[in-house]
Write a protein that holds these residues in place. Structure first.
Motif, mmCIF file in Angstrom:
data_model
loop_
_atom_site.group_PDB
_atom_site.id
_atom_site.type_symbol
_atom_site.label_atom_id
_atom_site.label_comp_id
_atom_site.label_asym_id
_atom_site.label_seq_id
_atom_site.Cartn_x
_atom_site.Cartn_y
_atom_site.Cartn_z
ATOM 1 N N ARG A 1 50.896 30.473 28.663
ATOM 2 C CA ARG A 1 50.917 31.752 29.624
ATOM 3 C C ARG A 1 49.578 32.595 29.608
ATOM 4 O O ARG A 1 49.198 32.975 30.446
ATOM 5 N N LEU A 2 48.941 32.662 28.368
ATOM 6 C CA LEU A 2 47.569 33.374 28.362
ATOM 7 C C LEU A 2 46.709 32.582 29.128
ATOM 8 O O LEU A 2 45.906 33.585 29.772
ATOM 9 N N GLU A 3 46.578 31.430 29.194
ATOM 10 C CA GLU A 3 45.739 30.700 29.996
ATOM 11 C C GLU A 3 45.756 30.943 31.285
ATOM 12 O O GLU A 3 44.875 31.276 32.190
ATOM 13 N N GLU A 4 46.961 30.763 31.715
ATOM 14 C CA GLU A 4 47.485 31.116 33.196
ATOM 15 C C GLU A 4 47.257 32.657 33.506
ATOM 16 O O GLU A 4 46.844 32.982 34.755
ATOM 17 N N GLU A 5 47.370 33.471 32.721
ATOM 18 C CA GLU A 5 46.953 34.889 33.025
ATOM 19 C C GLU A 5 45.580 35.141 33.133
ATOM 20 O O GLU A 5 45.167 36.000 33.835
ATOM 21 N N CYS A 6 44.529 34.567 32.482
ATOM 22 C CA CYS A 6 43.243 34.657 32.459
ATOM 23 C C CYS A 6 42.492 34.050 33.380
ATOM 24 O O CYS A 6 41.214 34.167 33.746
ATOM 25 N N TRP A 7 42.993 32.802 33.707
ATOM 26 C CA TRP A 7 42.320 31.976 35.002
ATOM 27 C C TRP A 7 43.063 31.906 36.032
ATOM 28 O O TRP A 7 44.299 31.702 36.095
ATOM 29 N N SER A 8 42.298 31.673 37.344
ATOM 30 C CA SER A 8 43.127 31.379 38.293
ATOM 31 C C SER A 8 43.717 30.041 38.561
ATOM 32 O O SER A 8 43.388 29.146 37.709
ATOM 33 N N PRO A 9 44.699 29.803 39.337
ATOM 34 C CA PRO A 9 45.171 28.450 39.278
ATOM 35 C C PRO A 9 44.499 27.051 39.242
ATOM 36 O O PRO A 9 44.759 26.244 38.515
ATOM 37 N N TRP A 10 43.599 27.170 40.079
ATOM 38 C CA TRP A 10 42.999 26.001 40.196
ATOM 39 C C TRP A 10 41.855 25.813 39.126
ATOM 40 O O TRP A 10 41.259 24.574 38.961
ATOM 41 N N LEU A 11 41.702 26.841 38.233
ATOM 42 C CA LEU A 11 40.911 26.641 37.033
ATOM 43 C C LEU A 11 41.613 26.662 35.670
ATOM 44 O O LEU A 11 41.004 26.202 34.749
ATOM 45 N N SER A 12 42.634 27.179 35.835
ATOM 46 C CA SER A 12 43.337 27.050 34.510
ATOM 47 C C SER A 12 43.841 25.744 33.904
ATOM 48 O O SER A 12 44.093 24.778 34.550
ATOM 49 N N ALA A 13 43.410 25.545 32.657
ATOM 50 C CA ALA A 13 43.501 24.317 31.817
ATOM 51 C C ALA A 13 45.054 23.900 31.963
ATOM 52 O O ALA A 13 45.911 25.066 31.531
#
Length: 266
Positions: free
Chosen positions: A32-44
């Motif tokens: 969830r933290l990754e998705e909060e901090c990165w746009s969908p196409w950049l999120s790992a």
């Protein structure tokens, strides 16, 4: 890498590896933290995050408290000869898949910062500085020669859009990265922050991150705030990010962003 805990603003912050935190709390907060901090196409994706935690556990550190997961740092260990011209791209360091499984070197002489995520409500509490110090401490412990990062200027996209809306030429990426205000301070918020931690710029990472999406995926991602602008004679889609989308032959779209390679003194 870090002391187990530290008191900050009367709230105890603890530090551990991702692997340890996930074993005790599950992986949902990390994802969830990754998705909060990165746009969908950049999120790992989840498999990349969990893969890094297994490939190089000492390089994946998080800060947490009774509030839950607060911040995370992701690092890879590679070989680098110290020359600017041989620096890879961010994508090349992370590898494909971006678990680092194909790029990690157990005896590498270089620690490379891949990402820093901090929950919005706790930004400004200097968690990023503590995590960077942990990285430098670990570098000294393992005898690494270099600590590097492909740093993304956090407000470059906004600066480009602002210039276009004023009828001005968009700032060149390198000019923006080195731009300073009247007080001599770097104008970009993240580059300013990491520079205060000792970051020395090396060279522009011209295609740090590149992603391809179909026309349908692009339409699904596109928001009302996105704008088609002229950027260096090409039509680019401003998407509230450091980089921009460009339409390709066959209807595909390619997102590409530049970053700034820098070093941190070990």
């Amino acid at each position: 890498m870090l002391k187990s805990s530290v008191s900050e603003e009367s709230r105890e912050i603890s530090y551990s590896t991702w692997r340890s935190y996930v074993l005790n709390n599950g992986s949902e907060e990390l994802i969830r933290l990754e998705e909060e901090c990165w746009s969908p196409w950049l999120s790992a994706p989840a498999e990349s995050l969990l893969g890094r935690a297994e490939i190089f556990p000492e390089g994946q550190i998080c800060a947490h408290s009774e509030q839950g997961l607060l911040a995370s740092l992701s690092v890879n260990r590679i070989h680098w000869d110290g020359r600017a011209e041989t620096l890879p791209t961010w994508d090349q360091v992370a590898g494909d898949p971006s678990t680092c499984e194909r790029t990690f070197s157990a005896d590498g002489n270089t620690l490379c910062l891949l990402s820093m995520n901090v929950r919005k409500e706790v930004r400004g509490r200097r968690l990023s500085g503590t995590l960077v110090r942990s990285l430098l401490n670990h570098a000294r412990q393992v005898g690494a020669e270099h600590v590097i990062g492909s740093f993304r200027p956090s407000a470059y996209g906004e600066a480009v859009l602002s210039a276009v809306e004023r009828g001005c030429a968009p700032p060149e990426f390198a000019d923006y990265c080195f731009g300073r205000d009247s007080a001599g301070t770097l104008i970009d918020p993240w580059l300013r922050t990491i520079s205060k931690m000792g970051m020395k710029p090396v060279v522009v990472d011209h295609e740090a991150m590149s992603r391809h999406v179909t026309a349908k995926e692009f339409e699904d991602l596109r928001r009302d705030s996105w704008r088609a602008i002229d950027l260096a004679g090409r039509t680019a889609w401003w998407c509230n990010e450091t980089g921009f989308f460009y339409q390709q032959e066959g209807g595909m779209f390619r997102y590409v962003e530049s970053n700034l390679w820098g070093t941190l003194a070990v």
